[in-house]
Design a protein around this motif. Structure first.
Motif, mmCIF file in Angstrom:
data_model
loop_
_atom_site.group_PDB
_atom_site.id
_atom_site.type_symbol
_atom_site.label_atom_id
_atom_site.label_comp_id
_atom_site.label_asym_id
_atom_site.label_seq_id
_atom_site.Cartn_x
_atom_site.Cartn_y
_atom_site.Cartn_z
ATOM 1 N N TYR A 1 0.443 -1.072 0.043
ATOM 2 C CA TYR A 1 0.379 0.203 -0.368
ATOM 3 C C TYR A 1 1.240 1.207 -0.076
ATOM 4 O O TYR A 1 0.547 2.027 -1.055
ATOM 5 N N ASN A 2 1.936 1.520 0.537
ATOM 6 C CA ASN A 2 2.449 2.611 0.984
ATOM 7 C C ASN A 2 3.385 2.317 -0.191
ATOM 8 O O ASN A 2 4.024 3.603 -1.481
ATOM 9 N N THR A 3 3.813 1.296 -0.938
ATOM 10 C CA THR A 3 4.817 1.487 -2.284
ATOM 11 C C THR A 3 3.410 2.007 -3.524
ATOM 12 O O THR A 3 4.106 2.775 -4.089
ATOM 13 N N TYR A 4 2.341 1.900 -3.239
ATOM 14 C CA TYR A 4 1.724 2.532 -4.138
ATOM 15 C C TYR A 4 1.856 4.168 -3.921
ATOM 16 O O TYR A 4 0.845 4.716 -4.991
ATOM 17 N N GLU A 5 1.040 3.884 -3.108
ATOM 18 C CA GLU A 5 1.565 5.662 -2.517
ATOM 19 C C GLU A 5 2.202 6.187 -3.060
ATOM 20 O O GLU A 5 1.965 7.506 -3.395
ATOM 21 N N GLU A 6 3.018 5.548 -2.673
ATOM 22 C CA GLU A 6 4.491 6.429 -3.649
ATOM 23 C C GLU A 6 4.601 6.952 -3.909
ATOM 24 O O GLU A 6 4.824 8.052 -5.229
ATOM 25 N N LYS A 7 4.684 5.928 -5.216
ATOM 26 C CA LYS A 7 5.117 5.350 -6.896
ATOM 27 C C LYS A 7 4.228 5.293 -7.761
ATOM 28 O O LYS A 7 3.867 6.202 -8.791
ATOM 29 N N ILE A 8 2.982 4.775 -7.336
ATOM 30 C CA ILE A 8 1.454 4.634 -8.534
ATOM 31 C C ILE A 8 0.469 5.641 -8.706
ATOM 32 O O ILE A 8 -0.100 6.605 -9.254
ATOM 33 N N ARG A 9 -0.127 5.717 -6.839
ATOM 34 C CA ARG A 9 -1.272 6.832 -7.379
ATOM 35 C C ARG A 9 -0.543 8.752 -6.985
ATOM 36 O O ARG A 9 -1.245 9.073 -8.728
ATOM 37 N N PRO A 10 0.436 9.220 -7.450
ATOM 38 C CA PRO A 10 0.600 10.271 -8.262
ATOM 39 C C PRO A 10 0.701 10.111 -9.693
ATOM 40 O O PRO A 10 0.701 11.493 -10.389
ATOM 41 N N CYS A 11 0.975 9.281 -10.367
ATOM 42 C CA CYS A 11 1.179 8.987 -11.050
ATOM 43 C C CYS A 11 -1.014 8.521 -12.323
ATOM 44 O O CYS A 11 -0.948 9.520 -13.000
ATOM 45 N N ILE A 12 -1.706 8.139 -11.743
ATOM 46 C CA ILE A 12 -2.867 8.339 -11.152
ATOM 47 C C ILE A 12 -3.432 10.070 -11.459
ATOM 48 O O ILE A 12 -4.108 10.952 -12.208
ATOM 49 N N ASP A 13 -2.927 10.477 -10.560
ATOM 50 C CA ASP A 13 -3.351 11.874 -9.993
ATOM 51 C C ASP A 13 -2.956 12.822 -11.656
ATOM 52 O O ASP A 13 -4.007 13.864 -11.674
ATOM 53 N N LEU A 14 -1.556 12.608 -11.233
ATOM 54 C CA LEU A 14 -1.265 13.019 -12.213
ATOM 55 C C LEU A 14 -1.793 13.114 -14.253
ATOM 56 O O LEU A 14 -2.505 14.067 -14.563
ATOM 57 N N ILE A 15 -2.594 11.949 -14.674
ATOM 58 C CA ILE A 15 -3.051 11.468 -15.803
ATOM 59 C C ILE A 15 -4.583 12.322 -15.736
ATOM 60 O O ILE A 15 -5.426 13.196 -16.253
ATOM 61 N N ASP A 16 -5.056 12.075 -14.083
ATOM 62 C CA ASP A 16 -6.242 13.083 -14.324
ATOM 63 C C ASP A 16 -6.740 15.041 -14.184
ATOM 64 O O ASP A 16 -7.569 15.265 -14.969
ATOM 65 N N SER A 17 -5.031 15.231 -14.211
ATOM 66 C CA SER A 17 -5.154 16.715 -13.671
ATOM 67 C C SER A 17 -4.994 16.720 -15.215
ATOM 68 O O SER A 17 -5.312 17.579 -15.761
ATOM 69 N N LEU A 18 -4.416 15.913 -16.096
ATOM 70 C CA LEU A 18 -4.124 15.906 -17.354
ATOM 71 C C LEU A 18 -5.117 16.437 -18.307
ATOM 72 O O LEU A 18 -4.932 16.814 -19.117
#
Length: 172
Positions: free
Chosen positions: A6-23
Motif C-alpha cells: 500500500y505504501n509503495t502504491y501511494e508513493e509511486k503509482i497514486r501520483p501517476c494516476i493523479d497526474l493523468i487525471d489532472s492532465l
C-alpha cells in the motif's frame, strides 16, 4: 507485507494516476492519448452493468437508451478513510454525495438537465468521482448506447443524434 504494498502504491503509482487525471481535466487528451477505459456498444447491451460490477455503484437502468450523456466515473481507492464519498459535476453544477444510493437519482437529474426530459442524448460530460476503500483506482467512461431506430418514447431521429454525439477516436 500489505502495508508495504500500500505504501509503495501511494508513493509511486497514486501520483501517476493523479497526474493523468489532472492532465485530463486540462484537456490534454485532445493532443495526447491518456489511459482510460471506455465502454461502448448497442443500447441495452449491458455496458452500464459492467461498470456497476467494477465500481459497486448502481447506475440508471431500463430499456432503450438509459445512458444519455457520457459519464466519466473516476474511482479513487482510499484505505485511510473508510467512509464512502462522491461528487457529481456537470455544466455549472457540483454536488457532494454522502451515500452511494444517491448516485442513480443524481445521474438521472443531470441527464435531464443536459439532454432534456424527452430521452434525447447529449455529448456533454457528467463527471462522477467516488472515493472509497471498496473501489479500484480507475477512470472509466460510459457512453450512450448505439441506437439505430427509436424505442418507446425516444425521438424519431435518435440514430442521427447518436452519430452526431459519438466522439471521434480515430486519432488515438
Amino acid at each position: 507485507m500489505s502495508n508495504y504494498l500500500y505504501n509503495t502504491y501511494e508513493e509511486k503509482i497514486r501520483p501517476c494516476i493523479d497526474l493523468i487525471d489532472s492532465l485530463r481535466s486540462l484537456g490534454v487528451e485532445k493532443d495526447l492519448a491518456l489511459p482510460a477505459i471506455t465502454v461502448i456498444g448497442d443500447q441495452s447491451s449491458g455496458k452500464s452493468s459492467v461498470l456497476e460490477a467494477l465500481s459497486g455503484i448502481t447506475l440508471p437502468r431500463g430499456s432503450g437508451i438509459v445512458t444519455r450523456c457520457p459519464l466519466e466515473l473516476k474511482l479513487i481507492k482510499d484505505l485511510k478513510d473508510s467512509q464512502w464519498r462522491g461528487k457529481i459535476s456537470y455544466e455549472s453544477v457540483s454536488k457532494e454525495l454522502n451515500n452511494p444510493m444517491e448516485v442513480e437519482e443524481e445521474i438521472m437529474k443531470a441527464q435531464d438537465v443536459m439532454a432534456g426530459t424527452e430521452l434525447g442524448i447529449s455529448s456533454e460530460l457528467i463527471s462522477l468521482e467516488v472515493v472509497s476503500p471498496e473501489v479500484p483506482d480507475l477512470t472509466i467512461i460510459d457512453l450512450p448506447g448505439i441506437a439505430r431506430v427509436p424505442v418507446g418514447n425516444q425521438p424519431d431521429d435518435i440514430g442521427d443524434q447518436v452519430r452526431l454525439h459519438i466522439p471521434d477516436t480515430s486519432q488515438n
